[in-house]
Design a protein around this motif. Structure first.
Motif, PDB file in Angstrom:
ATOM      1  N   THR A 128       0.846  -1.195   0.000  1.00 56.29           N
ATOM      2  CA  THR A 128       0.000   0.000   0.000  1.00 56.29           C
ATOM      3  C   THR A 128       0.883   1.247   0.000  1.00 56.29           C
ATOM      4  OG1 THR A 128      -0.190   0.207   2.419  1.00 56.29           O
ATOM      5  CG2 THR A 128      -1.761  -1.264   1.303  1.00 56.29           C
ATOM      6  N   GLY A 129       0.330   2.334  -0.508  1.00 58.41           N
ATOM      7  CA  GLY A 129       1.091   3.579  -0.577  1.00 58.41           C
ATOM      8  C   GLY A 129       2.332   3.444  -1.434  1.00 58.41           C
ATOM      9  N   ALA A 130       2.195   2.748  -2.580  1.00 57.33           N
ATOM     10  CA  ALA A 130       3.353   2.442  -3.427  1.00 57.33           C
ATOM     11  C   ALA A 130       3.598   3.487  -4.502  1.00 57.33           C
ATOM     12  CB  ALA A 130       3.174   1.067  -4.075  1.00 57.33           C
ATOM     13  N   GLY A 131       2.817   4.552  -4.503  1.00 56.64           N
ATOM     14  CA  GLY A 131       2.960   5.549  -5.553  1.00 56.64           C
ATOM     15  C   GLY A 131       4.196   6.418  -5.418  1.00 56.64           C
ATOM     16  N   LEU A 142      -4.025   5.769  -9.751  1.00 55.62           N
ATOM     17  CA  LEU A 142      -3.559   4.748 -10.680  1.00 55.62           C
ATOM     18  C   LEU A 142      -2.592   5.343 -11.697  1.00 55.62           C
ATOM     19  CD1 LEU A 142      -3.711   1.841 -11.686  1.00 55.62           C
ATOM     20  CD2 LEU A 142      -5.715   2.485 -13.051  1.00 55.62           C
ATOM     21  N   ALA A 143      -2.852   6.560 -12.131  1.00 54.63           N
ATOM     22  CA  ALA A 143      -1.972   7.208 -13.103  1.00 54.63           C
ATOM     23  C   ALA A 143      -0.568   7.380 -12.535  1.00 54.63           C
ATOM     24  CB  ALA A 143      -2.546   8.566 -13.507  1.00 54.63           C
ATOM     25  N   GLN A 144      -0.483   7.750 -11.269  1.00 50.88           N
ATOM     26  CA  GLN A 144       0.821   7.906 -10.632  1.00 50.88           C
ATOM     27  C   GLN A 144       1.566   6.573 -10.590  1.00 50.88           C
ATOM     28  OE1 GLN A 144       0.952   8.570  -6.323  1.00 50.88           O
ATOM     29  NE2 GLN A 144       2.485  10.183  -6.628  1.00 50.88           N
ATOM     30  N   LEU A 145       0.862   5.506 -10.262  1.00 56.06           N
ATOM     31  CA  LEU A 145       1.478   4.181 -10.221  1.00 56.06           C
ATOM     32  C   LEU A 145       1.972   3.765 -11.603  1.00 56.06           C
ATOM     33  CD1 LEU A 145      -1.163   2.460  -7.937  1.00 56.06           C
ATOM     34  CD2 LEU A 145       1.226   2.832  -7.314  1.00 56.06           C
ATOM     35  N   GLN A 146       1.139   3.974 -12.606  1.00 53.30           N
ATOM     36  CA  GLN A 146       1.509   3.585 -13.966  1.00 53.30           C
ATOM     37  C   GLN A 146       2.728   4.360 -14.446  1.00 53.30           C
ATOM     38  OE1 GLN A 146      -2.327   4.345 -15.710  1.00 53.30           O
ATOM     39  NE2 GLN A 146      -2.923   2.179 -15.650  1.00 53.30           N
ATOM     40  N   GLU A 147       2.804   5.634 -14.086  1.00 55.10           N
ATOM     41  CA  GLU A 147       3.965   6.436 -14.463  1.00 55.10           C
ATOM     42  C   GLU A 147       5.203   6.003 -13.691  1.00 55.10           C
ATOM     43  OE1 GLU A 147       5.436  11.132 -14.497  1.00 55.10           O
ATOM     44  OE2 GLU A 147       3.396  10.605 -13.869  1.00 55.10           O
ATOM     45  N   ARG A 148       5.043   5.745 -12.404  1.00 54.91           N
ATOM     46  CA  ARG A 148       6.172   5.381 -11.546  1.00 54.91           C
ATOM     47  C   ARG A 148       6.808   4.063 -11.994  1.00 54.91           C
ATOM     48  NH1 ARG A 148       8.894   8.260  -7.662  1.00 54.91           N
ATOM     49  NH2 ARG A 148       6.896   9.093  -6.975  1.00 54.91           N
ATOM     50  N   PHE A 149       5.971   3.130 -12.450  1.00 53.15           N
ATOM     51  CA  PHE A 149       6.480   1.797 -12.796  1.00 53.15           C
ATOM     52  C   PHE A 149       6.342   1.494 -14.283  1.00 53.15           C
ATOM     53  CE2 PHE A 149       5.058   1.609  -8.338  1.00 53.15           C
ATOM     54  CZ  PHE A 149       6.273   1.305  -7.738  1.00 53.15           C
ATOM     55  N   ALA A 150       6.454   2.525 -15.097  1.00 55.89           N
ATOM     56  CA  ALA A 150       6.295   2.364 -16.545  1.00 55.89           C
ATOM     57  C   ALA A 150       7.310   1.402 -17.137  1.00 55.89           C
ATOM     58  CB  ALA A 150       6.393   3.723 -17.228  1.00 55.89           C
ATOM     59  N   ASP A 151       8.476   1.285 -16.495  1.00 58.71           N
ATOM     60  CA  ASP A 151       9.531   0.433 -17.025  1.00 58.71           C
ATOM     61  C   ASP A 151       9.513  -0.974 -16.444  1.00 58.71           C
ATOM     62  OD1 ASP A 151      10.174   1.249 -14.480  1.00 58.71           O
ATOM     63  OD2 ASP A 151      12.309   1.529 -14.885  1.00 58.71           O
ATOM     64  N   ALA A 152       8.527  -1.285 -15.598  1.00 60.94           N
ATOM     65  CA  ALA A 152       8.472  -2.596 -14.947  1.00 60.94           C
ATOM     66  C   ALA A 152       7.909  -3.654 -15.889  1.00 60.94           C
ATOM     67  CB  ALA A 152       7.623  -2.520 -13.681  1.00 60.94           C
ATOM     68  N   ASP A 153       8.262  -4.904 -15.638  1.00 66.34           N
ATOM     69  CA  ASP A 153       7.740  -6.034 -16.408  1.00 66.34           C
ATOM     70  C   ASP A 153       6.252  -6.181 -16.102  1.00 66.34           C
ATOM     71  OD1 ASP A 153       7.055  -8.432 -17.529  1.00 66.34           O
ATOM     72  OD2 ASP A 153       8.608  -9.614 -16.511  1.00 66.34           O
ATOM     73  N   PRO A 154       5.382  -5.978 -17.070  1.00 69.58           N
ATOM     74  CA  PRO A 154       3.940  -6.039 -16.791  1.00 69.58           C
ATOM     75  C   PRO A 154       3.467  -7.424 -16.359  1.00 69.58           C
ATOM     76  CG  PRO A 154       4.348  -5.882 -19.154  1.00 69.58           C
ATOM     77  CD  PRO A 154       5.663  -5.650 -18.481  1.00 69.58           C
ATOM     78  N   ALA A 155       4.266  -8.442 -16.635  1.00 65.85           N
ATOM     79  CA  ALA A 155       3.885  -9.792 -16.218  1.00 65.85           C
ATOM     80  C   ALA A 155       4.025  -9.967 -14.708  1.00 65.85           C
ATOM     81  CB  ALA A 155       4.747 -10.830 -16.934  1.00 65.85           C
ATOM     82  N   ARG A 156       4.827  -9.099 -14.068  1.00 72.71           N
ATOM     83  CA  ARG A 156       5.075  -9.243 -12.630  1.00 72.71           C
ATOM     84  C   ARG A 156       4.566  -8.068 -11.820  1.00 72.71           C
ATOM     85  NH1 ARG A 156       9.884  -9.142 -10.892  1.00 72.71           N
ATOM     86  NH2 ARG A 156      11.061  -8.512 -12.727  1.00 72.71           N
ATOM     87  N   LEU A 157       3.873  -7.153 -12.462  1.00 67.20           N
ATOM     88  CA  LEU A 157       3.363  -5.966 -11.759  1.00 67.20           C
ATOM     89  C   LEU A 157       1.876  -5.787 -12.011  1.00 67.20           C
ATOM     90  CD1 LEU A 157       3.915  -3.246 -10.194  1.00 67.20           C
ATOM     91  CD2 LEU A 157       4.086  -2.198 -12.459  1.00 67.20           C
TER      92      LEU A 157
END
Length: 278
Positions: free
Chosen positions: A8-11, A36-51
């Motif tokens: 929680t609070g991962a943004g 959600l937009a903040q999360l998507q921007e913060r982790f834009a480079d993450a593997d979508p299979a694991r996030l």
């Protein structure tokens, strides 16, 4: 085994750093936050299979279970719950409106309980799991101008200690992580809240904002190293129930424990005088 984290609070702040550390470790991460937009921007480079980024306001009880169900549907289980979402309501108690006190407890305390009640049935079915509650050295010590915030963290300490005994039979660990002052957004205007008014009697010693603002950006603790510590905790077979983070937290707690021990010895006879006669 690859773990699945629910954070929680991962943004931003410590929550974002923990999510990144868990992903770097090769684990799955359910990263939640109010935006959600903040999360998507913060982790834009993450593997979508694991996030799995999810919008979640922990203060709203009705949002907890659907988020947990989405996590289980995606990854099948939840191994680590990190209750990190929180903020600091600062100010002398008389200067903080009760509505602000209630909001502080809604997020910092009831938000944790909402997530626990949603996640623990999953962990009990698994007969395994680890709850990591991000507390604070403020849950062990009182700080002037932070009575409301410290009250919420004292609550988390009591909750964590009791929960550990309740969950031990099911193979679920509970750890309260107690950071000192870390260089995050905690004291930034986007996060911290101060009292709605200033009372002259207190202000004669300087305002609460004047006392805490100089520490902004100069805190000793490194949040990236704290995130690595949390990942290490999650990998332990027998993790500690409490763990201080930061040399400042260790020093302050060591002094407080020595003072408490001295008080225990000084007042032992008076303390024991309340027993029934033998």
């Amino acid at each position: 085994m690859r773990k699945t984290w629910f954070i929680t609070g991962a943004g931003r702040g410590i929550g974002a750093d923990i999510a990144r550390a868990a992903l770097a470790h090769g684990d799955n991460v359910v990263a939640t936050g109010r935006s959600l937009a903040q999360l998507q921007e913060r982790f834009a480079d993450a593997d979508p299979a694991r996030l799995l980024p999810l919008a979640l306001d922990v203060a709203i009880e009705a949002q907890a279970l659907p988020a947990v169900e989405a996590a289980v549907e995606r990854f099948g289980r939840i191994d680590v719950l990190v209750n990190n979402a929180a903020y600091g309501q600062m100010g002398n108690l008389e200067e903080v409106p009760m509505a602000a006190v209630a909001r502080q407890f809604d997020v910092n305390v009831y938000g944790v309980m909402h997530m626990l009640q949603a996640v623990l049935p999953v962990m009990r079915r698994q007969r395994a799991g680890h709850v990591i509650n991000i507390s604070s050295v403020g849950g062990l010590l009182g700080f002037s101008g932070a009575s409301v915030y410290c009250a919420t963290k004292y609550a988390i300490e009591g909750l964590s200690a009791s929960l550990a005994t309740e969950l031990q039979p099911f193979g679920i660990h509970v750890t309260a992580v107690e950071p000192g002052f870390f260089r995050t957004e905690f004291l930034d205007a986007s996060s911290v809240r101060y009292g709605a008014k200033t009372i002259d009697d207190y202000a004669a010693q300087g305002t609460v904002e004047d006392a805490y603002s100089p520490y902004r950006g100069k805190q000793l603790g490194d949040p990236v190293k704290l995130a690595a510590l949390v990942v290490r905790l999650a990998g332990m077979e027998t993790p500690p129930q409490q763990l201080l983070a930061g040399s400042d937290a260790v020093a302050m707690t060591q002094a407080a424990l020595a003072a408490r021990r001295a008080g225990l010895d000084e007042w032992r006879v008076l303390s024991e005088s309340t027993d029934h006669a033998a």
